[in-house]
Motif scaffolding. Structure first.
Motif, PDB file in Angstrom:
ATOM      1  N   ASP A   1       0.853  -1.188   0.000  1.00 11.67           N
ATOM      2  CA  ASP A   1       0.000   0.000   0.000  1.00 11.67           C
ATOM      3  C   ASP A   1       0.889   1.238   0.000  1.00 11.67           C
ATOM      4  N   GLU A   2       0.273   2.393   0.107  1.00 12.31           N
ATOM      5  CA  GLU A   2       0.995   3.647   0.239  1.00 12.31           C
ATOM      6  C   GLU A   2       0.625   4.288   1.562  1.00 12.31           C
ATOM      7  N   ALA A   3       1.584   5.024   2.127  1.00  9.84           N
ATOM      8  CA  ALA A   3       1.329   5.730   3.378  1.00  9.84           C
ATOM      9  C   ALA A   3       2.098   7.033   3.378  1.00  9.84           C
ATOM     10  N   GLU A   4       1.534   8.033   4.046  1.00 13.67           N
ATOM     11  CA  GLU A   4       2.244   9.287   4.256  1.00 13.67           C
ATOM     12  C   GLU A   4       3.181   9.125   5.442  1.00 13.67           C
ATOM     13  N   TRP A   5       4.250   9.908   5.438  1.00 15.40           N
ATOM     14  CA  TRP A   5       5.221   9.864   6.523  1.00 15.40           C
ATOM     15  C   TRP A   5       4.542  10.007   7.881  1.00 15.40           C
TER      16      TRP A   5
ATOM     17  N   TRP B   1       1.847   8.985   9.003  1.00 15.12           N
ATOM     18  CA  TRP B   1       1.262   7.724   9.475  1.00 15.12           C
ATOM     19  C   TRP B   1       2.326   6.745   9.971  1.00 15.12           C
ATOM     20  N   LEU B   2       3.560   6.923   9.509  1.00 12.59           N
ATOM     21  CA  LEU B   2       4.633   5.980   9.853  1.00 12.59           C
ATOM     22  C   LEU B   2       5.386   6.352  11.123  1.00 12.59           C
TER      23      LEU B   2
ATOM     24  N   ARG C   1       5.487  10.421   0.751  1.00 10.81           N
ATOM     25  CA  ARG C   1       4.766   9.153   0.614  1.00 10.81           C
ATOM     26  C   ARG C   1       5.740   7.987   0.440  1.00 10.81           C
TER      27      ARG C   1
ATOM     28  N   THR D   1       4.397   0.750   1.287  1.00 10.05           N
ATOM     29  CA  THR D   1       4.509   0.068   2.573  1.00 10.05           C
ATOM     30  C   THR D   1       4.029  -1.378   2.480  1.00 10.05           C
TER      31      THR D   1
ATOM     32  N   VAL E   1       9.151  -0.182   4.336  1.00  7.70           N
ATOM     33  CA  VAL E   1       8.829   1.033   3.604  1.00  7.70           C
ATOM     34  C   VAL E   1       9.846   1.269   2.509  1.00  7.70           C
TER      35      VAL E   1
END
Length: 97
Positions: A13-17, A19-20, A80, A83, A92
């Motif tokens: 998937d994709e995630a913004e920083w 969220w990490l 982005r 992930t 990531v």
């Protein structure tokens, strides 16, 4: 394609920083260099292929994020990443801007 590989492929998937950040704080993020497949790394970890994992670590193809990288990403909370969650880790890979 193995069931594990198919499952991992569907889980990318994709995630913004932003969220990490909690995962970095608990030291669970593994940074995968561009050019190396998140699915390949996830499959090797999940299937306990320590030889491949150790080779990637030795070649610094998979690492923990450095303090400098975290600082840079903190300056761009919209950054982005691709992930793959593989409990207890989050793999990531930076998405080029």
């Amino acid at each position: 394609m193995s069931d594990l590989r198919a499952e991992l492929t569907q889980s990318v998937d994709e995630a913004e920083w932003e969220w990490l950040i909690p995962h970095v704080q608990r030291d669970a993020v593994i940074l995968v260099t561009p050019g190396l497949s998140l699915v390949d790394v996830g499959e090797a970890i999940a299937s306990d292929n320590s030889q491949s994992v150790q080779q990637w670590i030795d070649e610094q193809l998979i690492t923990k994020p450095s303090v400098d990288q975290v600082g840079e990403w903190n300056g761009d909370r919209q950054k982005r990443f691709h992930t793959l969650i593989l409990q207890p880790f989050v793999l990531v890979q930076e998405i080029a801007a």
